[in-house]
Scaffold this active site. Sequence first.
Site, PDB file in Angstrom:
ATOM      1  N   ASN A 137       0.834  -1.202   0.000  1.00 44.24           N
ATOM      2  CA  ASN A 137       0.000   0.000   0.000  1.00 44.24           C
ATOM      3  C   ASN A 137       0.879   1.268   0.000  1.00 44.24           C
ATOM      4  O   ASN A 137       2.053   1.205  -0.346  1.00 44.24           O
ATOM      5  CB  ASN A 137      -1.028  -0.019   1.132  1.00 44.24           C
ATOM      6  CG  ASN A 137      -2.302   0.711   0.729  1.00 44.24           C
ATOM      7  OD1 ASN A 137      -2.300   1.937   0.592  1.00 44.24           O
ATOM      8  ND2 ASN A 137      -3.366  -0.027   0.497  1.00 44.24           N
ATOM      9  N   HIS A 184       3.029  -0.036  -3.010  1.00 41.29           N
ATOM     10  CA  HIS A 184       3.312  -1.465  -3.170  1.00 41.29           C
ATOM     11  C   HIS A 184       4.785  -1.780  -3.465  1.00 41.29           C
ATOM     12  O   HIS A 184       5.094  -2.590  -4.338  1.00 41.29           O
ATOM     13  CB  HIS A 184       2.422  -2.051  -4.271  1.00 41.29           C
ATOM     14  CG  HIS A 184       0.968  -2.120  -3.920  1.00 41.29           C
ATOM     15  ND1 HIS A 184       0.516  -2.313  -2.639  1.00 41.29           N
ATOM     16  CD2 HIS A 184      -0.161  -2.031  -4.695  1.00 41.29           C
ATOM     17  CE1 HIS A 184      -0.812  -2.346  -2.644  1.00 41.29           C
ATOM     18  NE2 HIS A 184      -1.246  -2.168  -3.869  1.00 41.29           N
ATOM     19  N   HIS A 192      -1.715  -9.941  -3.189  1.00 37.16           N
ATOM     20  CA  HIS A 192      -2.640  -9.042  -3.875  1.00 37.16           C
ATOM     21  C   HIS A 192      -3.524  -9.778  -4.893  1.00 37.16           C
ATOM     22  O   HIS A 192      -3.833  -9.245  -5.954  1.00 37.16           O
ATOM     23  CB  HIS A 192      -1.827  -7.935  -4.569  1.00 37.16           C
ATOM     24  CG  HIS A 192      -2.568  -6.669  -4.827  1.00 37.16           C
ATOM     25  ND1 HIS A 192      -3.678  -6.594  -5.650  1.00 37.16           N
ATOM     26  CD2 HIS A 192      -2.375  -5.418  -4.368  1.00 37.16           C
ATOM     27  CE1 HIS A 192      -4.105  -5.344  -5.693  1.00 37.16           C
ATOM     28  NE2 HIS A 192      -3.323  -4.602  -4.919  1.00 37.16           N
ATOM     29  N   ASP A 201     -11.908   0.867  -1.752  1.00 37.57           N
ATOM     30  CA  ASP A 201     -10.441   0.796  -1.757  1.00 37.57           C
ATOM     31  C   ASP A 201     -10.008   1.352  -0.404  1.00 37.57           C
ATOM     32  O   ASP A 201      -9.452   2.437  -0.305  1.00 37.57           O
ATOM     33  CB  ASP A 201      -9.892   1.631  -2.923  1.00 37.57           C
ATOM     34  CG  ASP A 201      -8.400   1.393  -3.156  1.00 37.57           C
ATOM     35  OD1 ASP A 201      -7.796   0.612  -2.394  1.00 37.57           O
ATOM     36  OD2 ASP A 201      -7.847   2.005  -4.092  1.00 37.57           O
ATOM     37  N   GLN A 229      -7.045  -4.287   3.324  1.00 42.86           N
ATOM     38  CA  GLN A 229      -7.552  -3.411   2.284  1.00 42.86           C
ATOM     39  C   GLN A 229      -8.610  -4.184   1.517  1.00 42.86           C
ATOM     40  O   GLN A 229      -8.342  -5.294   1.037  1.00 42.86           O
ATOM     41  CB  GLN A 229      -6.393  -3.045   1.323  1.00 42.86           C
ATOM     42  CG  GLN A 229      -6.709  -1.960   0.329  1.00 42.86           C
ATOM     43  CD  GLN A 229      -6.532  -0.559   0.902  1.00 42.86           C
ATOM     44  OE1 GLN A 229      -6.048  -0.391   2.036  1.00 42.86           O
ATOM     45  NE2 GLN A 229      -6.911   0.443   0.149  1.00 42.86           N
ATOM     46  N   GLU A 267      -6.551  -7.530   0.987  1.00 44.12           N
ATOM     47  CA  GLU A 267      -5.101  -7.502   1.198  1.00 44.12           C
ATOM     48  C   GLU A 267      -4.845  -7.260   2.680  1.00 44.12           C
ATOM     49  O   GLU A 267      -4.873  -6.123   3.131  1.00 44.12           O
ATOM     50  CB  GLU A 267      -4.476  -6.378   0.381  1.00 44.12           C
ATOM     51  CG  GLU A 267      -4.817  -6.397  -1.094  1.00 44.12           C
ATOM     52  CD  GLU A 267      -4.786  -4.992  -1.708  1.00 44.12           C
ATOM     53  OE1 GLU A 267      -3.752  -4.318  -1.642  1.00 44.12           O
ATOM     54  OE2 GLU A 267      -5.825  -4.562  -2.243  1.00 44.12           O
TER      55      GLU A 267
HETATM   56  C1  GLA Z   1      -4.355  -1.596  -3.951  1.00 42.68           C
HETATM   57  C2  GLA Z   1      -4.575  -0.147  -3.755  1.00 42.68           C
HETATM   58  C3  GLA Z   1      -5.370   0.382  -4.886  1.00 42.68           C
HETATM   59  C4  GLA Z   1      -4.700   0.093  -6.203  1.00 42.68           C
HETATM   60  C5  GLA Z   1      -4.443  -1.392  -6.325  1.00 42.68           C
HETATM   61  C6  GLA Z   1      -3.658  -1.706  -7.562  1.00 42.68           C
HETATM   62  O1  GLA Z   1      -5.479  -2.302  -3.704  1.00 42.68           O
HETATM   63  O2  GLA Z   1      -5.208   0.154  -2.531  1.00 42.68           O
HETATM   64  O3  GLA Z   1      -5.546   1.765  -4.739  1.00 42.68           O
HETATM   65  O4  GLA Z   1      -3.485   0.781  -6.270  1.00 42.68           O
HETATM   66  O5  GLA Z   1      -3.773  -1.853  -5.212  1.00 42.68           O
HETATM   67  O6  GLA Z   1      -4.232  -1.160  -8.717  1.00 42.68           O
END
Ligand code: GLA
Length: 345
Positions: A80, A106, A180, A245, A282, A310
């Site tokens: 993140n 990430h 992920h 998100d 997440q 995640e």
């Molecule tokens: C995570 C983030 C999102 C996005 C994805 C990849 O979930 O929280 O905002 O960046 O990865 O696209």
Amino acid sequence: MPSTRRHFGETPEGHAVHLHVLTNDSGMEAAVMDYGAILVSLKAPDSEGRVGEVTLGFDRIEGYLGQHPYFGATVGRYANRIGGARFLLDGKEVRLAANNGPNHLHGGVRGFDRVLWEAEDFEEDGSAGVRLRRLSPDGEEGYPGNLDVAVTYALTDLDELRIDFEATSDEPTPVNLTNHTYFNLRGTGDILDHVVQIPASRYTPVDEGLIPTGEIAPVQGTPLDFTAPHAVRERIAAVPGGGYDHNFVLDKKPGCLACAARVEEPEGGRVLEVLTTEPGAQFYTGNFLDGTLVGRDGQRYGRHAGFCVEPQRFPDSPNQPGFPDCVLRPGGVYLHTIVFRFAVL
Ligand code: GLA
């Protein structure tokens, strides 16, 4: 059941890439790639016993070498976002690669999902597994210290894919490792009719750049309240930013393996439970998928084609004194366990 290894292609530098395929007695199958320690495919039975694909991904290595939004990836050194791609560690400024506007996302430009890992297959207590290891060198993407990392995938006869992360460092460094994977429990279409439950009464609100404000706010009365089950479709239009998100603060004791989410797909009857030892997760509904990526079997992945859970330390923790600590110090061991547990309705 044993695991098998097959050639999947080559990295741009010409190194061979392999898939490690784990199977169990109920016909589940997990394919893990040594490039990126990525979960390339996961197949699970539906309520009629039909085994089918439940993740988003590619049939060929080229898909993973090109641009993609972390399909199945092992994410690190810090999953993140880290605001401003910088933080203070023991009073000294650390600057990281900025790969998401001004922020770090990430693990940076070349995170743990874009490097080759050393893989070793094993069989243990009725589980087939693969253990992937690498040394993340001091200064990689700006992070301090040599980090010795291992990611172990094991598929059990209880229909669980278990992922264990372990890391040690020779200097203090923030660490936050996760997986992920994008799931679609129906195997096709979108995930809007999936029914989700997240045992979290609080979440960490973010600014426009998706960086936490530092608050920990209640979900009650918001579309983020998944303490009782809701179909994704029900309230997604009321979520700013085109979908979920968000980092949920799980209602569990720190360090113990407990539920982060339970997701049901009513049509095929598959149920996924995600468990974690981490304090957050997440929940992301594939809001940035836009139909341009062509994945497995020629499928075009449009918006909400998959969802991710995640498990993680909270985003931007290196800059948030109010969040749980994320710094691994020499002599300490970072441990995180994720379980993807499958069942049917
Ligand atoms: C995570 C983030 C999102 C996005 C994805 C990849 O979930 O929280 O905002 O960046 O990865 O696209």
